[in-house]
Enzyme design. Structure first.
Site, mmCIF file in Angstrom:
data_model
loop_
_atom_site.group_PDB
_atom_site.id
_atom_site.type_symbol
_atom_site.label_atom_id
_atom_site.label_comp_id
_atom_site.label_asym_id
_atom_site.label_seq_id
_atom_site.Cartn_x
_atom_site.Cartn_y
_atom_site.Cartn_z
ATOM 1 N N ASP A 48 41.205 -51.744 77.420
ATOM 2 C CA ASP A 48 41.765 -50.929 76.343
ATOM 3 C C ASP A 48 41.554 -51.684 75.034
ATOM 4 O OD1 ASP A 48 43.248 -49.382 74.641
ATOM 5 O OD2 ASP A 48 45.118 -49.533 75.740
ATOM 6 N N SER A 49 41.130 -50.990 74.020
ATOM 7 C CA SER A 49 40.730 -51.642 72.766
ATOM 8 C C SER A 49 41.885 -52.228 71.967
ATOM 9 C CB SER A 49 40.004 -50.629 71.878
ATOM 10 O OG SER A 49 40.920 -49.623 71.465
ATOM 11 N N GLY A 50 43.087 -51.777 72.224
ATOM 12 C CA GLY A 50 44.223 -52.152 71.390
ATOM 13 C C GLY A 50 44.711 -51.016 70.522
ATOM 14 N N ASP A 101 40.861 -46.740 68.378
ATOM 15 C CA ASP A 101 41.373 -45.424 67.981
ATOM 16 C C ASP A 101 42.784 -45.598 67.464
ATOM 17 O OD1 ASP A 101 42.422 -46.054 70.587
ATOM 18 O OD2 ASP A 101 43.072 -43.976 70.758
ATOM 19 N N GLN A 121 41.795 -37.603 70.321
ATOM 20 C CA GLN A 121 43.150 -37.628 69.783
ATOM 21 C C GLN A 121 43.477 -36.249 69.212
ATOM 22 O OE1 GLN A 121 45.477 -39.768 70.138
ATOM 23 N NE2 GLN A 121 44.474 -41.696 70.709
ATOM 24 N N GLY A 142 46.901 -40.552 73.271
ATOM 25 C CA GLY A 142 47.987 -39.911 72.545
ATOM 26 C C GLY A 142 48.813 -38.941 73.343
ATOM 27 N N ASP A 184 45.743 -44.839 84.374
ATOM 28 C CA ASP A 184 46.320 -46.183 84.410
ATOM 29 C C ASP A 184 47.755 -46.085 83.927
ATOM 30 O OD1 ASP A 184 46.808 -47.779 81.591
ATOM 31 O OD2 ASP A 184 45.387 -46.125 81.365
ATOM 32 N N CYS A 188 55.869 -45.274 105.488
ATOM 33 C CA CYS A 188 54.938 -45.998 104.629
ATOM 34 C C CYS A 188 54.319 -47.151 105.412
ATOM 35 C CB CYS A 188 55.650 -46.524 103.390
ATOM 36 S SG CYS A 188 54.575 -47.468 102.276
ATOM 37 N N CYS A 201 52.607 -49.769 104.006
ATOM 38 C CA CYS A 201 52.360 -50.960 103.193
ATOM 39 C C CYS A 201 52.999 -52.185 103.844
ATOM 40 C CB CYS A 201 52.880 -50.774 101.769
ATOM 41 S SG CYS A 201 54.671 -50.961 101.550
ATOM 42 N N CYS A 207 56.929 -52.269 103.554
ATOM 43 C CA CYS A 207 57.691 -51.344 104.398
ATOM 44 C C CYS A 207 57.554 -51.650 105.887
ATOM 45 C CB CYS A 207 57.255 -49.904 104.118
ATOM 46 S SG CYS A 207 57.882 -49.281 102.539
ATOM 47 N N HIS A 210 54.579 -52.242 97.267
ATOM 48 C CA HIS A 210 54.891 -50.895 97.751
ATOM 49 C C HIS A 210 54.515 -49.838 96.713
ATOM 50 C CE1 HIS A 210 56.947 -47.387 99.322
ATOM 51 N NE2 HIS A 210 57.460 -47.239 98.106
#
Length: 366
Positions: free
Chosen positions: A91-93, A145, A186, A213, A263, A301, A303, A306, A332
């Site tokens: 991510d550019s910031g 952006d 955006q 955004g 993300d 689950c 994982c 669990c 988890h």
């Protein structure tokens, strides 16, 4: 670089594809655990491998401040630095322009931050942001952006104009041919601005397209309306990345509206505060009702957490503020998100996504 994204199947608006990179393939839809500082909090790269993570996200703003992108480049790039051999997106910031509003000044040329670490002045321009991300060596990089407050139309018009001007400069500055660049749409909650932004960026031409955004104060209905609009505007042969969004509900409903990549810090941040994601709804492991509860966090689950530990033990770790508790709940939560992304993809390929979506909502208790 040859075309890297292959769209394999549709079920309604939902899409299943395969994204090829120098560090391996990424089946989509994909959820990317967030490793802001070159680490996904509380888990190791080995844990991420075991969980089946195919791509993670790191943050160029934070890594530029500490330890420095020149240092990382000198040590072989971000993959070598953090011991992660699969794809990375940076991510550019741009989001920090929103989240650190009290510490920055924006102008037509770029943005000046006062570092949250030592107060030093840090200048970011489209060209410097591309240079930072080229130093880091991520597989996917993003334009600088401006993420604006979603409801103020006049400011969104200004921020969108800056985002577009910066996108042109980012594209011109990009030099490495082993990285792919996301242009970022955006425009707040305003359909006409979103349409203008999508048109400008697709005319300019990017490897892939991110949607910024959103999930910054608007309702789910407003977010979904924007995604449905953009589904008809963004190229079908490019990845659509919804930035910073990722609950189980979002994974289902935003995939249903044409999103390929997600993300979010939520699964890891919640875990450090005792928050547990489940298919049926969230629980807080710190609650007294779990003091002697012998059940796993989620019945059925598979994982590591669990299949080995009880709610009672995890509540104890949480109350004692033991690091292991953060790690086990993080495992988890990430397992759930990554497993759901794989299940959704399989359902799209098999043409059963709508049934999967209905079954998901039938089991929710929230």
């Amino acid at each position: 670089m040859p075309e890297s994204f292959l769209l394999l199947a549709n079920d309604g608006r939902a899409r299943a594809g395969l994204l090829s990179t120098p560090h391996g393939d990424v089946p989509t839809p994909v959820f990317c655990p967030v490793g802001t500082h070159a680490t996904v909090k509380a888990v190791s790269p080995r844990d991420l491998h075991d969980l089946g993570a195919t791509q993670i996200l790191a943050n160029a703003y934070h890594l530029h401040l500490r330890p420095g992108d020149d240092l990382i480049a000198g040590l072989g790039g971000l993959h070598a630095f953090m011991g992660w051999d699969r794809p990375i997106l940076t991510d550019s910031g741009g989001y920090q322009i929103f989240s650190l509003a009290e510490r920055r000044e924006v102008d037509a040329d770029g943005v000046t931050f006062r570092s949250h670490i030592d107060g030093s002045e840090q200048r970011f321009t489209p060209e410097s942001v591309i240079a930072i991300q080229e130093n880091l060596g991520a597989d996917f990089i993003t334009c600088l952006d401006e993420c604006a407050e979603p409801f103020e139309r006049s400011y969104n018009v200004e921020a969108m104009a800056r985002t577009h001007a910066w996108a042109k400069r980012c594209k011109a500055a990009k030099g490495r041919d082993d990285q792919e660049l996301f242009g970022i749409v955006q425009g707040g909650v305003f359909p006409d601005l979103r349409e203008r932004s999508a048109q400008f960026l697709t005319d300019l031409g990017f490897d892939h397209y991110a949607i910024g955004g959103l999930s910054v104060g608007e309702t789910k209905q407003e977010m979904h309306a924007i995604l449905e609009l953009l589904d008809g505007l963004l190229p079908r042969d490019r990845v659509r990345y919804l930035m910073g969004v990722g609950t189980p509900q979002d994974l289902v409903e935003c995939t249903a509206r044409g999103v390929d990549m997600f993300d979010c810090v939520l699964p890891t941040r919640m875990a450090r505060n005792g928050g547990v994601l489940r298919r049926t709804g969230r629980l807080n492991i710190s609650n007294a009702q779990f003091t002697d509860d012998p059940r796993p966090l989620e019945e059925g689950c598979t994982c590591y957490t669990c299949t080995h530990f009880t709610r009672a033990y995890l509540r104890h770790l949480n109350w004692a503020d033991e690091i292991l508790g953060h790690q086990l709940i993080t495992i988890h939560n990430l397992h759930l998100m990554l497993t759901m992304a794989r299940e959704i993809r399989e359902a799209i390929v098999e043409g059963t996504f709508q049934s999967y979506r209905e079954a998901f909502w039938e089991m929710r208790s929230d």
